[in-house]
Design a protein around this motif. Structure first.
Motif, PDB file in Angstrom:
ATOM      1  N   TYR B  88       3.156  11.924 -15.252  1.00 51.91           N
ATOM      2  CA  TYR B  88       4.168  12.855 -16.101  1.00 51.91           C
ATOM      3  C   TYR B  88       4.624  12.235 -17.381  1.00 51.91           C
ATOM      4  O   TYR B  88       4.352  11.096 -17.261  1.00 51.91           O
ATOM      5  N   ASP B  90       7.549  11.455 -18.020  1.00 47.21           N
ATOM      6  CA  ASP B  90       8.912  10.543 -17.769  1.00 47.21           C
ATOM      7  C   ASP B  90       8.237   9.568 -16.882  1.00 47.21           C
ATOM      8  O   ASP B  90       8.775   8.571 -16.598  1.00 47.21           O
ATOM      9  N   ALA B  92       8.046   8.516 -14.114  1.00 45.42           N
ATOM     10  CA  ALA B  92       8.083   8.402 -12.805  1.00 45.42           C
ATOM     11  C   ALA B  92       8.136   6.858 -12.432  1.00 45.42           C
ATOM     12  O   ALA B  92       7.357   6.806 -11.348  1.00 45.42           O
ATOM     13  N   LEU B  93       8.701   5.862 -12.977  1.00 44.82           N
ATOM     14  CA  LEU B  93       8.559   4.361 -12.360  1.00 44.82           C
ATOM     15  C   LEU B  93       9.914   3.909 -12.038  1.00 44.82           C
ATOM     16  O   LEU B  93      10.992   4.489 -12.951  1.00 44.82           O
ATOM     17  N   CYS B  94       9.861   3.097 -11.095  1.00 51.23           N
ATOM     18  CA  CYS B  94      11.211   2.783 -10.811  1.00 51.23           C
ATOM     19  C   CYS B  94      11.381   1.221 -11.348  1.00 51.23           C
ATOM     20  O   CYS B  94      10.643   0.347 -11.359  1.00 51.23           O
ATOM     21  N   ASN B  96      13.660  -0.875 -11.177  1.00 50.03           N
ATOM     22  CA  ASN B  96      14.086  -2.255 -10.630  1.00 50.03           C
ATOM     23  C   ASN B  96      12.706  -3.128  -9.596  1.00 50.03           C
ATOM     24  O   ASN B  96      13.079  -4.056  -9.332  1.00 50.03           O
ATOM     25  N   LEU B  97      11.763  -2.144  -9.492  1.00 49.49           N
ATOM     26  CA  LEU B  97      10.713  -2.496  -8.861  1.00 49.49           C
ATOM     27  C   LEU B  97       9.476  -3.246  -9.623  1.00 49.49           C
ATOM     28  O   LEU B  97       9.546  -2.923 -10.971  1.00 49.49           O
ATOM     29  N   GLN B 101       4.863  -2.897  -6.723  1.00 48.35           N
ATOM     30  CA  GLN B 101       5.595  -2.127  -5.800  1.00 48.35           C
ATOM     31  C   GLN B 101       5.453  -0.676  -6.472  1.00 48.35           C
ATOM     32  O   GLN B 101       5.576   0.295  -5.497  1.00 48.35           O
ATOM     33  N   LEU B 105       3.747   2.719  -4.591  1.00 49.63           N
ATOM     34  CA  LEU B 105       5.212   3.435  -4.016  1.00 49.63           C
ATOM     35  C   LEU B 105       4.780   4.628  -3.219  1.00 49.63           C
ATOM     36  O   LEU B 105       4.140   5.511  -3.719  1.00 49.63           O
ATOM     37  N   GLY B 106       5.328   4.593  -2.053  1.00 53.03           N
ATOM     38  CA  GLY B 106       5.032   5.669  -1.403  1.00 53.03           C
ATOM     39  C   GLY B 106       3.796   5.557  -0.410  1.00 53.03           C
ATOM     40  O   GLY B 106       3.434   6.449   0.369  1.00 53.03           O
ATOM     41  N   LYS B 158      -1.519   3.365 -11.753  1.00 52.58           N
ATOM     42  CA  LYS B 158      -0.957   4.027 -10.579  1.00 52.58           C
ATOM     43  C   LYS B 158      -1.781   5.311 -10.037  1.00 52.58           C
ATOM     44  O   LYS B 158      -2.137   5.357  -8.913  1.00 52.58           O
TER      45      LYS B 158
END
Lengths: 427, 258
Positions: B88, B90, B92-94, B96-97, B101, B105-106, B158
């Protein structure tokens, strides 16, 4: 590149991911730390510095009382409940949520425990208190995750709600005494000196094993010399503490000697270990950090965000309940003020001072312990400083609640400024 | 383009939101080893089409074929199960990780119910290396310390980590500078060279002409044209398709839009 340790394949050019396979010496590792600090990632350093400064300060002003054996034990017992409730709050702070009612969750759980103990045996009473604590947390979690009310509002309402429940349980203003020896000993009791030594040795061995495991996982990025340095410091500290605590600290007129490490220390350490393990080594912990960092990304990655929120509040409730048992054990009774007043503020403050972010996604359980020490040191030390007249300003009572609140408030402000400023720096 | 069978095909897709008919009999195909650009003005239906392909929206009529066989794409899980991944806008990355990670993720790998960091770290490194990503110094860097281009790279890595067969990229270069755009376009090309079907949504026609093998232009919820990109394809041709639905003898006839 002088990198020879990585398994260089055709597709993997030497130089890619160079930092992942570089072995570092002590100097390089310290350089990394300095770089991280410059980058604004202070972690728990401010808390450690604060502890060092406070101990030095109070130690030099009132060495006889502050550095005494009895105050060491007393201080650890005072800090324990703040630390455990701070751990509880940390769990929801990691999600970027807050639980303003954690103090009263502790109070209610303590009250359930105390009232049940009047009629029931120990184990069912503990279970009842745990179930109530989890239920209160789950209720908050449901309101936040499923109904969609901001946690600040839900838990603000819960402050009144849970306080009301607490008043009902202790019958409007009375206090409920605890006669059960095991609950009394949770905080007040001590291990025998021999058991204390065995506990310290086991803890140090576990610490060493965990540090060497981390070194293995990091492909040698942590130098052995650094581990040995840390282990040496930990051993020296532990030996001094244990020696002090294993000596008789009772007053001369006391009927029996008091010696050994208080039970509450292994209990807090076990909680710290279990929670840290859950956060760092399980999928649940990873998902908790992810939801705290970016809930939308977590949702798209297939993580059930509502479930994570709900369970985090439930865990927060349970931990707060354990904190409540510690609060009750310390004074052998529960009254309407158990978990009230500044308990919650100290707990949130402890987490933040330790380096857990109020904005979610960043923090460790160890932060709650370090921050808890800082916030317990302030009132403990100030009380022992007592009335003084420094520099001709007239007499100031450093032990008064006013002074303590002012100092704790300033410490909290300083810690949250560090949090906010370091966010600006890394953003 | 008859020599290759499409890996993913949408046939006669219709989708309405209430009275608004957003997708009209849309036919769209993704070919393995090729980059297909999906272009169109705002509101033309590009995002809706991508969301039906990834199972976020259901369709009113029409069917999907994956590797020639009819499939249902009713949920994001169905799409992920077939190896269809979306990056996407944006990302969709975190933040802080760290990279590992985020990439897992998930779908973390576990050993004895505990996170298997070693295996995840190696897989992340291998994937980045296979995409010839040179700019990342450590896979344990936190995403907050990465540049926009590096973040895009991580988001794409990813998506490929799961042996995906089709990767849809929503405006991957929209927020990037010149050098970083270059890196990401090279990466998009490499994905196709590895045999994946790549779909790239873009508003930058020069970029489309440079990187894609085919281009599908959408106009008011219809596919105006689905053509191969040749050296004769011009920027003006694409812009006309986007803005008026036809260019020369290619595009939607007047009756169809009525």
């Amino acid at each position: 590149m002088s990198d020879t340790t990585s398994s260089t394949s055709e597709s993997q050019v030497v130089g890619d991911f160079a930092l992942d396979s570089v072995k570092k010496d002590l100097r390089g590792s310290l350089g990394d730390t300095v770089a991280r600090l410059k980058d604004g990632q202070l972690g728990s350093l401010p808390a450690i510095l604060a502890i060092v400064v406070l101990v030095t300060l109070f130690g030099s002003v009132s060495p006889d009382s502050f550095l005494s054996k009895i105050n060491l034990a007393n201080f650890l017992e005072q800090a324990s409940s703040v630390i455990v409730i701070a751990m509880a709050v940390s769990f929801v702070l990691l999600l970027g949520e807050i639980d303003l009612a954690a103090g009263f969750t502790a109070g209610v759980a303590g009250a359930v425990l105390a009232t049940r103990l009047q009629n029931w045996p120990l184990v069912p009473s503990i279970l009842a208190a745990a179930v109530v604590a989890i239920a209160l947390g789950t209720f908050t979690g449901f309101m936040v995750a499923k109904v969609g009310i901001p946690s600040f509002v839900v838990t603000l309402a819960n402050v009144l709600l849970f306080q009301g429940i607490l008043l009902q349980l202790v019958k409007n203003g009375g206090s409920v005494r605890i006669e059960n020896q095991i609950i009394k000993d949770l905080v007040g009791g001590n291990m025998t000196p021999t058991v204390s030594w065995i506990f310290v040795i086991v803890a140090l061995v576990l610490l060493g094993l965990s540090m060497f495991r981390k070194q293995r996982v990091s492909h040698g990025a942590i130098p052995t010399s650094l581990i040995l340095l840390k282990l040496g410091l930990a051993t020296a500290g532990a030996v001094i503490f244990t020696t002090m605590l294993n000596q008789n600290r009772a007053f001369a007129s006391a009927p029996a000697p008091i010696r050994g490490i208080p039970y509450v220390i292994p209990l807090v350490l076990i909680l710290l270990l279990v929670m840290t393990f859950v956060l760092n080594r399980t999928r649940y912990g990873r998902h908790l950090y992810a939801v705290g960092g970016n809930p939308e990304a977590a949702r798209r990655a297939g993580i059930n965000v509502a479930r994570i929120r709900l369970t985090a509040f439930a865990v927060c409730g349970l931990l707060a309940g354990i904190g409540g048992a510690f609060l009750a054990s310390r004074v052998n009774s529960v009254d309407p003020n158990t978990g009230a007043n500044d308990t919650l503020l100290l707990a949130v403050g402890a987490a933040v001072i330790g380096g857990t972010s109020l904005f979610g996604g960043k923090g460790r359980m160890l932060n709650a312990v370090l921050g808890g020490f800082v916030l317990a040191l302030i009132p403990n030390g100030l009380t022992l400083v007592g009335k003084r007249s420094p520099l001709g300003f007239g007499e100031i009572d450093f032990g008064s609640s006013g002074t303590k609140f002012i100092c704790a408030g300033l410490a909290l402000l300083a810690a949250s400024s560090v949090d906010a400023l370091s966010r600006k720096r890394t953003a | 383009m008859t020599e290759d069978a499409p890996i993913l095909e949408a046939i006669g897709i219709n989708k309405s939101f209430g009275p608004v008919h957003v997708l009209h009999d849309v036919d769209f195909a993704v070919y393995p080893g090729k980059v297909t650009a999906l272009i169109g003005d705002n509101g033309a239906g590009k995002s809706t089409l991508v969301k039906t392909i990834t199972g976020i929206y259901g369709t009113d009529s029409g069917e999907f074929r994956f590797e020639g066989e009819r499939v249902d794409l009713d949920s994001p899980k169905d799409a992920a199960g077939l190896g269809i991944e979306v990056v996407y806008q944006d990302l969709a990355l975190c933040e802080n990780l760290d990279i590992v990670q985020n990439m897992f993720l998930g779908r973390e790998r576990t050993k004895n119910r505990l996170l298997d960091e070693g295996s995840m770290e190696q897989a992340a490194r291998d994937t980045l290396a296979s995409l010839s990503v040179r700019t990342v110094k450590s896979v344990r860097q936190s995403v907050s310390s990465l540049s926009g281009g590096q973040r895009q790279t991580v988001a794409i890595a990813k998506a490929v980590l799961w042996n995906s067969k089709v990767v849809l990229l929503d405006e991957p270069t929209a927020a990037l500078g010149v050098a970083q755009t270059r890196q990401v376009l090279d990466l998009v090309r490499r994905l196709a060279d590895q045999g994946l079907g790549v779909v790239i949504i873009s508003h930058n026609m020069n970029e489309v002409l440079e990187v894609s093998d085919r281009v599908a232009a959408m106009y008011l919820g219809r596919i105006a044209a689905d053509v191969a990109v040749t050296k004769d394809t011009t920027r003006e041709f694409l812009v006309e398709l986007i803005t008026s639905g036809r260019s020369g003898d290619v595009g939607i006839t007047e009756e169809a839009t009525l």
